[in-house]
Design a protein around this motif. Sequence first.
Motif, PDB file in Angstrom:
ATOM      1  N   LEU A 197       2.263  -1.375 -13.645  1.00  0.00           N
ATOM      2  CA  LEU A 197       0.049  -0.844 -14.067  1.00  0.00           C
ATOM      3  C   LEU A 197       0.738   0.156 -13.176  1.00  0.00           C
ATOM      4  CD1 LEU A 197      -1.422  -3.824 -14.141  1.00  0.00           C
ATOM      5  CD2 LEU A 197      -0.440  -3.075 -16.188  1.00  0.00           C
ATOM      6  N   VAL A 198       0.447   0.699 -12.495  1.00  0.00           N
ATOM      7  CA  VAL A 198       0.305   2.538 -11.539  1.00  0.00           C
ATOM      8  C   VAL A 198       0.247   3.216 -12.452  1.00  0.00           C
ATOM      9  CG1 VAL A 198       0.385   3.609  -9.507  1.00  0.00           C
ATOM     10  CG2 VAL A 198       0.833   0.768  -9.487  1.00  0.00           C
ATOM     11  N   ASN A 199       1.600   3.680 -13.417  1.00  0.00           N
ATOM     12  CA  ASN A 199       2.390   4.529 -14.183  1.00  0.00           C
ATOM     13  C   ASN A 199       0.796   5.672 -14.795  1.00  0.00           C
ATOM     14  OD1 ASN A 199       3.395   5.226 -17.374  1.00  0.00           O
ATOM     15  ND2 ASN A 199       3.600   6.728 -15.150  1.00  0.00           N
ATOM     16  N   PHE A 259       1.617   6.112  -7.439  1.00  0.00           N
ATOM     17  CA  PHE A 259       0.664   7.070  -7.503  1.00  0.00           C
ATOM     18  C   PHE A 259       0.980   8.444  -7.747  1.00  0.00           C
ATOM     19  CE2 PHE A 259      -3.708   8.719  -7.773  1.00  0.00           C
ATOM     20  CZ  PHE A 259      -3.856   8.074  -9.071  1.00  0.00           C
ATOM     21  N   PHE A 260       1.182   8.917  -6.465  1.00  0.00           N
ATOM     22  CA  PHE A 260       1.807  10.346  -6.340  1.00  0.00           C
ATOM     23  C   PHE A 260       3.025  11.604  -7.372  1.00  0.00           C
ATOM     24  CE2 PHE A 260       4.800  13.744  -4.757  1.00  0.00           C
ATOM     25  CZ  PHE A 260       3.944  14.585  -4.218  1.00  0.00           C
ATOM     26  N   SER A 314       9.258   3.075 -10.297  1.00  0.00           N
ATOM     27  CA  SER A 314       9.427   3.070 -11.947  1.00  0.00           C
ATOM     28  C   SER A 314       9.141   4.619 -12.743  1.00  0.00           C
ATOM     29  CB  SER A 314       8.216   1.295 -12.035  1.00  0.00           C
ATOM     30  OG  SER A 314       8.237   1.534 -13.823  1.00  0.00           O
ATOM     31  N   THR A 315       7.483   4.421 -12.592  1.00  0.00           N
ATOM     32  CA  THR A 315       7.424   6.052 -13.176  1.00  0.00           C
ATOM     33  C   THR A 315       6.793   5.846 -14.757  1.00  0.00           C
ATOM     34  OG1 THR A 315       9.297   6.749 -13.901  1.00  0.00           O
ATOM     35  CG2 THR A 315       8.751   7.131 -11.637  1.00  0.00           C
ATOM     36  N   GLY A 350       0.297  -0.642   0.139  1.00  0.00           N
ATOM     37  CA  GLY A 350      -0.151  -0.089   0.091  1.00  0.00           C
ATOM     38  C   GLY A 350       0.784   1.258  -0.068  1.00  0.00           C
ATOM     39  N   TYR A 351       2.230   1.483   0.497  1.00  0.00           N
ATOM     40  CA  TYR A 351       2.568   2.524   0.454  1.00  0.00           C
ATOM     41  C   TYR A 351       3.083   2.668  -0.188  1.00  0.00           C
ATOM     42  CZ  TYR A 351       6.993   5.244   1.787  1.00  0.00           C
ATOM     43  OH  TYR A 351       8.262   5.711   1.857  1.00  0.00           O
TER      44      TYR A 351
END
Length: 371
Positions: free
Chosen positions: A289-291, A209-210, A256-257, A202-203
């Motif tokens: 994927l979060v990017n 995400f930020f 990662s970005t 989660g962290y």
Amino acid sequence: MHRLHTNDLELGATDAIQKHISRHVVPPARVSQRKLDFEHARPRWLRECMAEATGVFFYVYVVYSLHRPFPGIASVASFTINLASPQGVTAFGSLFQIGWAFAIGIAFAIITCAPTSGGHFNPAITICFAIWQGFPWKKVPYYIVSQIFGAFVAGLLMMGMYWPEIQAYTAALELKDVPLVSNGGPASILCTIPGATQTNLGYLFLTEFFVDSFIGIVIWAALDPANPFVSATSAPFIIGLAYATMVWGFAGISISTNLARDLGTRMVAAIFYGPTVFSIDNYSWIAILVNVPATIFATAYYEFLMRDSIQRIGAGHAVHEEGDEGLVRHFTNRGLIEGGTTNMLQGNGSGSDEYETGKREHGYLDSHGAK
């Protein structure tokens, strides 16, 4: 003072501001018809795809790596395999130096390849251009595959250039029973692997995400033609500095970005070190994927809350979907102008003045005709 007129500069270094003596430059060779025919025959899609692959290659191999704060997987390799050097870690780079290398390297990638493909270099940015700016959806798969391919080639080239050193480093780790797929292991040269203490997904998700949202909104602001603080020549460096800022601020955390950067090099890591690189600590989905949702969120935030399309239209960078008639209807319906619609559409002076006055009175234009 008698020889100096008002506002004149005294002779000295100021002489450099004077116009230089004109020098004749030998003209280049004339462009042949054969060359023009060749360039015309090149498929546009191929040029765009290769430009995207080249740009990603630039900042993956030369400047792009966020597993550790180093400018590119080549630098990660150099740093990682020299951890035991008596010269110490600082002999192979510092955070400040690496951040600047990151910023300038991305700027070079944009300057070199963006004139051909638009300079997306990130699947999330390509998707956002399709969502908000009308980039053709049919091109999205081609761009994304090209971006991943560029990162994949960068990973293969790095393994080839540093193979002897990586093999020696791998042998040393095996003697200590250190896993090869771990933070600090040879696999982590290629792709992001969280540290031993970074077990809270989660962290890691929130951090990724930020970081991606920050970069996304800065990119969108830098590319906004209505932004008075950004010129076309400064935009590549502003975007590069956005990435560098995240390196400086979050270098100690696994980030990662870029989907293409991580997936392309992670596939290379899987070839050499096995599929564990995709399953270790259940982290790879965050890096890959979060990017995408983070960048969509950031650009949506900008589009819904900060974009001013009237500025873009007024600056000539966009047009109303129904032309001038639609724009006039927009102002009329919102009470920004009254009457004179027919005159304005016909270019009548009084109607046009009223149109401009209406925009100015409601803050759409300043006294010079552009907000």
